[in-house]
Design a protein around this motif. Structure first.
Motif, PDB file in Angstrom:
ATOM      1  N   PHE A 102       0.835  -1.210   0.000  1.00  0.00           N
ATOM      2  CA  PHE A 102       0.000   0.000   0.000  1.00  0.00           C
ATOM      3  C   PHE A 102       0.869   1.260   0.000  1.00  0.00           C
ATOM      4  CE2 PHE A 102      -1.922   3.405   2.519  1.00  0.00           C
ATOM      5  CZ  PHE A 102      -3.094   3.643   1.818  1.00  0.00           C
ATOM      6  N   LEU A 103       1.851   1.303   0.892  1.00  0.00           N
ATOM      7  CA  LEU A 103       2.735   2.470   0.980  1.00  0.00           C
ATOM      8  C   LEU A 103       3.539   2.674  -0.293  1.00  0.00           C
ATOM      9  CD1 LEU A 103       4.077   2.112   4.644  1.00  0.00           C
ATOM     10  CD2 LEU A 103       2.415   3.772   3.795  1.00  0.00           C
ATOM     11  N   SER A 104       3.953   1.573  -0.908  1.00  0.00           N
ATOM     12  CA  SER A 104       4.797   1.680  -2.102  1.00  0.00           C
ATOM     13  C   SER A 104       4.043   2.237  -3.306  1.00  0.00           C
ATOM     14  CB  SER A 104       5.382   0.311  -2.453  1.00  0.00           C
ATOM     15  OG  SER A 104       4.394  -0.549  -2.975  1.00  0.00           O
ATOM     16  N   GLY A 105       2.712   2.266  -3.218  1.00  0.00           N
ATOM     17  CA  GLY A 105       1.940   2.722  -4.367  1.00  0.00           C
ATOM     18  C   GLY A 105       1.455   4.151  -4.316  1.00  0.00           C
ATOM     19  N   ILE A 106       1.726   4.883  -3.214  1.00  0.00           N
ATOM     20  CA  ILE A 106       1.101   6.206  -3.056  1.00  0.00           C
ATOM     21  C   ILE A 106       1.581   7.237  -4.075  1.00  0.00           C
ATOM     22  CG2 ILE A 106       0.626   5.874  -0.598  1.00  0.00           C
ATOM     23  CD1 ILE A 106       3.059   7.622   0.009  1.00  0.00           C
ATOM     24  N   ALA A 107       2.760   7.051  -4.642  1.00  0.00           N
ATOM     25  CA  ALA A 107       3.294   8.051  -5.574  1.00  0.00           C
ATOM     26  C   ALA A 107       3.085   7.679  -7.034  1.00  0.00           C
ATOM     27  CB  ALA A 107       4.782   8.267  -5.314  1.00  0.00           C
ATOM     28  N   ILE A 108       2.403   6.584  -7.298  1.00  0.00           N
ATOM     29  CA  ILE A 108       2.259   6.140  -8.685  1.00  0.00           C
ATOM     30  C   ILE A 108       1.392   7.115  -9.483  1.00  0.00           C
ATOM     31  CG2 ILE A 108       1.334   4.330 -10.171  1.00  0.00           C
ATOM     32  CD1 ILE A 108       2.097   2.320  -8.002  1.00  0.00           C
ATOM     33  N   SER A 109       0.228   7.437  -8.966  1.00  0.00           N
ATOM     34  CA  SER A 109      -0.672   8.323  -9.696  1.00  0.00           C
ATOM     35  C   SER A 109      -0.066   9.708  -9.931  1.00  0.00           C
ATOM     36  CB  SER A 109      -2.005   8.433  -8.961  1.00  0.00           C
ATOM     37  OG  SER A 109      -3.033   8.820  -9.840  1.00  0.00           O
ATOM     38  N   PRO A 110       0.555  10.348  -8.914  1.00  0.00           N
ATOM     39  CA  PRO A 110       1.236  11.623  -9.188  1.00  0.00           C
ATOM     40  C   PRO A 110       2.305  11.506 -10.270  1.00  0.00           C
ATOM     41  CG  PRO A 110       0.951  11.345  -6.832  1.00  0.00           C
ATOM     42  CD  PRO A 110       0.536  10.039  -7.471  1.00  0.00           C
ATOM     43  N   THR A 111       3.002  10.369 -10.306  1.00  0.00           N
ATOM     44  CA  THR A 111       4.004  10.154 -11.361  1.00  0.00           C
ATOM     45  C   THR A 111       3.339  10.131 -12.728  1.00  0.00           C
ATOM     46  OG1 THR A 111       5.449   8.900  -9.872  1.00  0.00           O
ATOM     47  CG2 THR A 111       5.765   8.581 -12.237  1.00  0.00           C
ATOM     48  N   PHE A 112       2.229   9.412 -12.842  1.00  0.00           N
ATOM     49  CA  PHE A 112       1.507   9.338 -14.110  1.00  0.00           C
ATOM     50  C   PHE A 112       0.982  10.709 -14.541  1.00  0.00           C
ATOM     51  CE2 PHE A 112       0.040   4.608 -14.211  1.00  0.00           C
ATOM     52  CZ  PHE A 112       1.349   4.229 -14.405  1.00  0.00           C
ATOM     53  N   ILE A 113       0.359  11.427 -13.607  1.00  0.00           N
ATOM     54  CA  ILE A 113      -0.244  12.724 -13.933  1.00  0.00           C
ATOM     55  C   ILE A 113       0.798  13.672 -14.514  1.00  0.00           C
ATOM     56  CG2 ILE A 113      -1.338  14.792 -12.972  1.00  0.00           C
ATOM     57  CD1 ILE A 113      -2.595  12.900 -10.851  1.00  0.00           C
ATOM     58  N   THR A 114       1.927  13.795 -13.833  1.00  0.00           N
ATOM     59  CA  THR A 114       2.963  14.717 -14.298  1.00  0.00           C
ATOM     60  C   THR A 114       3.624  14.229 -15.576  1.00  0.00           C
ATOM     61  OG1 THR A 114       4.471  13.648 -12.720  1.00  0.00           O
ATOM     62  CG2 THR A 114       3.433  15.694 -12.031  1.00  0.00           C
TER      63      THR A 114
END
Length: 408
Positions: free
Chosen positions: A309-321
């Protein structure tokens, strides 16, 4: 504060193509892990499962940008319809080859031909760009699509593994193929929102999008991000099986992107003003740091789920940018191809991650598979950090990342 998501879905046709696109792209998550779950159960070897999955992903990584380049030239309906038919029939052949114990080479051939599956996320983002080009709503739309991508991985990967474990090994792949055929058909039939074919206006807009430095940097960075995805999925399947709870794999994979899904929606609602290239560096840095707890997560299923769960929190911000940068760094006439190259990077990474982590699991144990995630996270940060000067320049010029605001 008004709801920015209500605003983007008020556009004619937006709800329809977005909903159809969601179901049409479920196979992106379902197929890769579905092949692993299917073959690991029927043949008992992770290397074979990873190799067939990698064949599909790598071939798709090579073919899908060319399909998208044709889409930019001839339109979505003209190109996506025949390629989807070929892909769906090939997936059915792969399922049959597995069920009937055909020679292993037939599985590789079927996986290779199934790679003609078009990049639906790129098609959806092209439609949003057509609706909101050069408007602040476009960032919100991209944020929603990145969150939707996360939901695809939450629902798709979890559903694929869950069906394969609960029903029969081929169940996940069978449902994935159904989503591909019906979802894409529903998407293509909505012709009113299909982007117009745009002809390049100058020589700098000729050639392939991958020839542009920002596209190269972002694509390479997302190769490593894709490796993190695949490693988490393969290792989760292996660790839960080792712990005697194989059915828990779908739960663990399901929580992988929950945090990222929520963070992505918040980011889209607030539309940060920081330049996108800096946002991307921050996002991938968080992604790298949060991969470290995975190394100690194989003790129990709850601990594994928390670390994932913790390892996935930055995935969406990475995709958006990442997608926001592509939209502002390539000409309109090659937008679909540019977005697809980024998706291709993810696919290549997932293929390599599935193969490498599968090999590590087979030879060094399930828990050690997460070392691939740690190494990939560090490589992502290095790539984005070194590429900051190129990512800061907009189509050859130094221009603000902020979109123009509508007139009052």
């Amino acid at each position: 504060m008004s709801n920015p998501y209500r605003k983007i879905f008020a556009a004619p046709g937006a709800k329809g193509f977005s909903a159809a696109g969601f179901f049409a792209r479920l196979p992106i998550a379902m197929a890769l892990i579905g092949i692993v779950a299917m073959l690991s159960q029927t043949h008992g070897e992770y290397w074979l499962a990873g190799a067939v999955s990698a064949t599909f992903a790598l071939a798709n990584a090579l073919v899908s940008p060319q399909i998208s380049r044709l889409v930019d030239r001839f339109g979505q309906a003209a190109v996506v319809t025949p390629t989807t038919i070929i892909s769906a029939l090939s997936f059915l052949a792969l399922i049959l080859a597995t069920n009937q114990k055909w020679p292993e080479w037939t599985m590789f051939v079927a996986a290779f031909l199934a790679a003609s599956m078009p990049s639906i996320p790129a098609m959806v983002r092209a439609r949003w760009t057509e609706l909101f080009r050069n408007r602040p709503e476009l960032n919100t739309a991209f944020a929603f699509e990145s969150a939707a991508d996360e939901l695809v991985y939450i629902a798709g990967a979890s559903l694929s593994v869950g069906l394969a474990v609960a029903l029969f090994p081929e169940a996940g792949m069978l449902i994935s193929t159904l989503f591909l055929a019906l979802g894409t058909a529903a998407f293509i039939l909505q012709r009113s929102t299909e982007p117009k074919v745009r002809i390049a206006q100058d020589q700098t807009a000729q050639g392939s999008a991958i020839g542009r430095r920002p596209v190269q940097i972002i694509t390479l960075a997302l190769v490593f991000v894709g490796s993190i995805f695949a490693t988490a999925e393969v290792s989760a399947v292996a660790i839960t099986k080792e712990l005697g709870q194989p059915s828990a794999a779908s739960l663990v994979i399901g929580v992988y992107a929950v945090g990222s899904f929520v963070v992505g929606l918040i980011l889209g609602a607030f539309n940060p003003k920081m330049p996108l290239h800096r946002q991307l560096l921050i996002a991938v840095s968080v992604l790298a740091v949060t991969s470290l707890p995975l190394l100690a997560a194989g003790i129990s299923v709850p601990l594994l789920a928390l670390a994932v769960f913790l390892s996935g929190i930055a995935i969406s911000p990475t995709f958006i940018t990442a997608f926001g940068l592509i939209e502002r760094r390539v000409p309109d006439s090659m937008l679909t191809e540019g977005v697809t190259w980024v998706m291709t990077g993810i696919g290549i990474g997932m293929a390599l991650g599935a193969f490498v982590s599968g090999w590590v699991v087979d030879n060094f144990g399930a828990q050690n598979g997460f070392w691939v995630s740690v190494a990939a996270g560090a490589a992502t940060v290095a790539t984005v950090a070194l590429g900051q000067p190129s990512l800061a320049a907009e189509r050859g010029e130094h221009v603000s990342d902020e979109l123009p605001q509508p007139a009052e």
